[in-house]
Design an enzyme around this catalytic site. Structure first.
Site, PDB file in Angstrom:
ATOM      1  N   ASP A 182       0.816  -1.206   0.000  1.00 28.86           N
ATOM      2  CA  ASP A 182       0.000   0.000   0.000  1.00 28.86           C
ATOM      3  C   ASP A 182       0.855   1.264   0.000  1.00 28.86           C
ATOM      4  O   ASP A 182       2.050   1.245   0.332  1.00 28.86           O
ATOM      5  CB  ASP A 182      -0.931  -0.002   1.220  1.00 28.86           C
ATOM      6  CG  ASP A 182      -2.259   0.700   0.952  1.00 28.86           C
ATOM      7  OD1 ASP A 182      -2.337   1.484  -0.011  1.00 28.86           O
ATOM      8  OD2 ASP A 182      -3.215   0.450   1.710  1.00 28.86           O
ATOM      9  N   ASP A 203     -10.428   1.896  -3.197  1.00 29.25           N
ATOM     10  CA  ASP A 203     -10.875   1.653  -1.826  1.00 29.25           C
ATOM     11  C   ASP A 203     -12.392   1.661  -1.727  1.00 29.25           C
ATOM     12  O   ASP A 203     -12.954   1.225  -0.726  1.00 29.25           O
ATOM     13  CB  ASP A 203     -10.314   2.719  -0.878  1.00 29.25           C
ATOM     14  CG  ASP A 203      -8.892   2.419  -0.429  1.00 29.25           C
ATOM     15  OD1 ASP A 203      -8.419   1.278  -0.645  1.00 29.25           O
ATOM     16  OD2 ASP A 203      -8.245   3.320   0.141  1.00 29.25           O
TER      17      ASP A 203
END
Length: 730
Positions: free
Chosen positions: A479, A549
């Site tokens: 990430d 997301d």
């Protein structure tokens, strides 16, 4: 295939041919390099008349004092600054004496089979389907050499282009202010500019605008390719749709700051460029040093956006992704994030893994919160020591217990970041990106590590190597939850500060190259707050990306639809999430959420311990269906079906490699009142073959399904989804 023709005017014409497109390079008798043609495939004939036929224009400078020889009007492959072409240049150099004019002329060329890997950069490669033309240009006064590398992927109908600059001056430095990877000049301007735009939670929405005289551009200066713009753009003819129309497309094999521009000049010609964003960029080349640009992929088709997409997809699966994973079925995973966030213990993790296994998941992923004192997002990034109190023992023992349940284990990491409240930052504050004497701004309570510093890169390589060597981890979610502000380096010298953004990317690519090659059996997924680095540069190292997301099924339609313009289904992670959705608060049926997640690599992002037994049963059935069609979704060709109500209906179809299985999905977002039943027509079937739909007894010919279509039935609720599985009957 590359063919060279030399004519009696002392000109060379290089024909770069794929199965259906041609790019022609012409070496003029005065050693300028022109681009007379890029388009549908043509035979290799002397076409220098295209250049000779360009008429002169008023208020234009003649080149080399030759009457009617006006460089600005002639399509070029790599135009320079400050000579007689006053349009946007492809590069801009500054010399020690303060001059900025460069006069590059053809020096030599080299044609060879099998493209070479670019040093330190992701590269499109093929051992059996690439031929390369290297053009060497030289400025005799300043002793600067530029090598343009054009590769032809004949069977894949694609080209790549990159540029290397070598300072051949024995005493003077060369300063690069701008350096594009690709420039295409087209002698027309009746185009629309299509690109992908959005923000966090709504990435990759398709945008179209008409080209007008002047400059139009997209880009990123965020330190990543970014949520706002994707490093892809295409010029399309005004009526181009999925199946018809001209497309000139480019995609940047890079994950950092970029710019894509289209300039329509006074005479309605178009200059289309792609490269590193020149804002706050600069690079000093000492004598005999070189600079290599990332590469761009160039595609032409006259068969519409669908053909463009399938060309990108096939090229990237065959020639960009890791060979190990390009055609290997990806596991169905369950991720702990939206189930628990930071609030978990060993018991809750094991229970979630067990529920996941029982429902059909194959991989359990432990997301953020497993290390240091990480009980929220304010601390511990950089302190990659497992929190054994929280995990109920060592990380290895947790993994063993999860593996005993018959499910593999994956882990979330964010190696490029550091928390202000961390042992790493207290030990090495100079490792954070910062400007001396100024406050470091936080985003998500974290700083960015300076990957232009080799010591920082070595630190990441070492801790990731230790983590993966000591634990049975089969998947890593990598990430990057913020962009780069306060750009500055404690490592780089003052005169090198403008190099930092690109050196950061080179450092990241070095880190990934080391780790990915050291652990070839680990599946890596790229994430940057969702789709903040959804790009082909990352795809070279990590064969799938967390597309967004935002896990809401309705919002994911536009995101996945847009991403599919460039990126193959096997690269897009798409999860079934909880309701109300954690980003939009919508409440779609479980069937709709599951069908939308079947666009790419299906996973689960919900707390199985809290959902109803009925929903568990539906999910389990959907996972069984997905496993039966997984190879079709992940390896097959995608078709975005047309003829639908814009932005209220989405339909797409995957066709297996052997063309025996067809998976069709349809979603209508809002009910349309007082509307009679409609049909959905399919594409790319064999017209005389017979097909069985959803195991029904009735057989349909391909021509029926393509021209009459499938009945949608009565739709009486919002967010309504239908799926058909169609088998060819032999």
């Amino acid at each position: 295939m590359i063919t060279l023709i030399e004519n009696n005017k002392n000109r060379k014409l290089f024909f770069l041919n794929t199965v259906s497109s041609t790019l022609v390079i012409m070496i003029h008798e005065d050693n300028y390099i022109f681009l007379p043609y890029f388009g549908a495939k043509i035979e290799a004939l002397d076409i220098d008349y295209i250049i000779d036929g360009i008429t002169e224009a008023n208020y234009m400078a003649d080149t080399d004092n030759k009457k009617k020889f006006q460089l600005e009007l002639i399509p070029q492959i790599y135009p320079s600054y400050g000579y007689t072409d006053l349009k946007n240049p492809a590069f801009h150099f500054v010399y020690k004496d303060g001059s900025r004019i460069t006069d590059l002329r053809y020096k030599s060329h080299n044609i060879y089979k099998t493209k070479k890997k670019l040093n330190g950069l992701p590269t499109v490669l093929s051992n059996d389907d690439s031929e390369v033309l290297e053009l060497t240009l030289f400025d005799e006064l300043k002793k600067v050499e530029v090598i343009i590398t054009l590769a032809v992927f004949e069977k894949h109908n694609a080209f790549t282009k990159s540029v290397k600059v070598i300072n051949k001056n024995s005493s003077d430095d060369l300063y690069i202010e701008k350096i594009m990877s690709a420039n295409i000049d087209i002698q027309e301007s009746n185009f629309k500019f299509i690109h992908l735009a959005g923000a966090w939670g709504r990435e990759c929405h398709i945008k179209r605008r008409r080209l007008e005289q002047g400059m139009q551009s997209i880009g990123s200066i965020r330190g990543a390719s970014g949520h706002g713009q994707n490093p892809f753009a295409a010029l399309i003819s005004p009526n181009t749709d999925e199946n018809n129309g001209e497309v000139f497309a480019m995609n940047f094999i890079y994950s950092g700051n970029f710019i894509i521009s289209a300039e329509v000049d006074m005479h309605l010609n178009t200059r289309f460029q792609m490269g590193i964003n020149d804002f706050d960029f600069g690079w000093t080349l000492m004598p005999n040093e070189e600079f290599q640009t990332p590469e761009a992929v160039l595609i032409y088709t006259n068969k519409g956006l669908g053909d463009m997409s399938r060309t990108f997809h096939k090229l990237y699966q065959d020639c960009l992704m890791s060979n190990k994973y390009a055609y290997k079925e990806r596991p169905i995973l369950i991720n702990s994030w939206e189930s628990n966030y930071f609030d978990f213990n060993k018991e809750s993790l094991l229970k979630l893994a067990e529920e996941g296994k029982n429902i059909g998941a194959e991989l359990f992923v432990l997301d953020d919160g497993w290390f240091g004192k990480r009980n929220d997002d304010k601390t511990s990034l950089g302190d990659w020591t497992p929190n054994e109190q929280k995990l109920g023992g060592s990380l290895s023992s947790l993994i063993d217990d999860i593996n005993k349940k018959g499910i593999s284990f994956g882990l979330w990491v964010e190696p490029e970041m550091v928390s202000p409240d961390s042992d790493l930052f207290r030990k090495h504050p100079e490792w954070a990106i910062q400007v001396n004497g100024r406050k470091i701004e936080t985003s998500r309570h974290q700083y960015v590590l300076d990957l232009s510093n080799p010591e920082v890169c070595d630190y990441i390589i070492n801790f990731m190597t230790e983590l993966l060597s000591k634990n049975n981890i089969t998947y890593i979610k990598w990430d990057m939850n913020r962009n780069i502000t306060n750009l500055g380096s404690s490592y780089l010298k003052a005169e090198r500060q403008k190099e930092q953004a690109h050196r950061y990317m080179l450092g990241l690519y070095r880190v990934l190259d080391n780790i990915v090659n050291a652990f070839p059996n680990v599946l890596f997924e790229s994430c940057a707050g969702g789709g903040g680095r959804c790009d082909s540069g990352m795809l070279y190292y990590m064969p799938q990306v967390w597309t967004s997301d935002d896990t809401d099924a309705i919002e994911r339609l536009a995101i996945q639809y847009g991403a599919s313009l460039v990126y193959p289904s096997i690269s897009l992670a798409c999860h079934i999430s909880d309701i109300p959705n954690h980003q939009t608060r919508r409440k779609e049926r479980i069937e709709t959420r599951a069908n939308v997640a079947m666009w790419g690599n299906l996973g689960l992002e919900l707390n199985l311990n809290k959902i109803s037994e009925e929903d568990k049963k539906v999910i389990s059935q959907k996972l069984k269906i997905y496993k039966s069609i997984r190879s079709t979704i992940q390896f097959g060709s995608i078709y975005r079906l047309k003829g639908l109500h814009a932005q209220n209906e989405y339909a797409w179809m995957h066709k297996s490699i052997d063309e025996e299985t067809i998976v069709v999905n349809y979603v209508q977002i809002c009910v349309i009142p007082n509307l009679v039943t409609k049909r959905l027509r399919l594409e790319a079937l064999d017209s005389i073959s017979k097909y069985k739909v959803n195991n029904s007894d009735r057989l349909y010919t391909g021509s029926e399904l393509m021209n009459v279509g499938l009945m949608l039935g009565e739709i009486v609720e919002d967010a309504f989804a239908i799926q058909w599985i169609i088998k060819k009957v032999n």
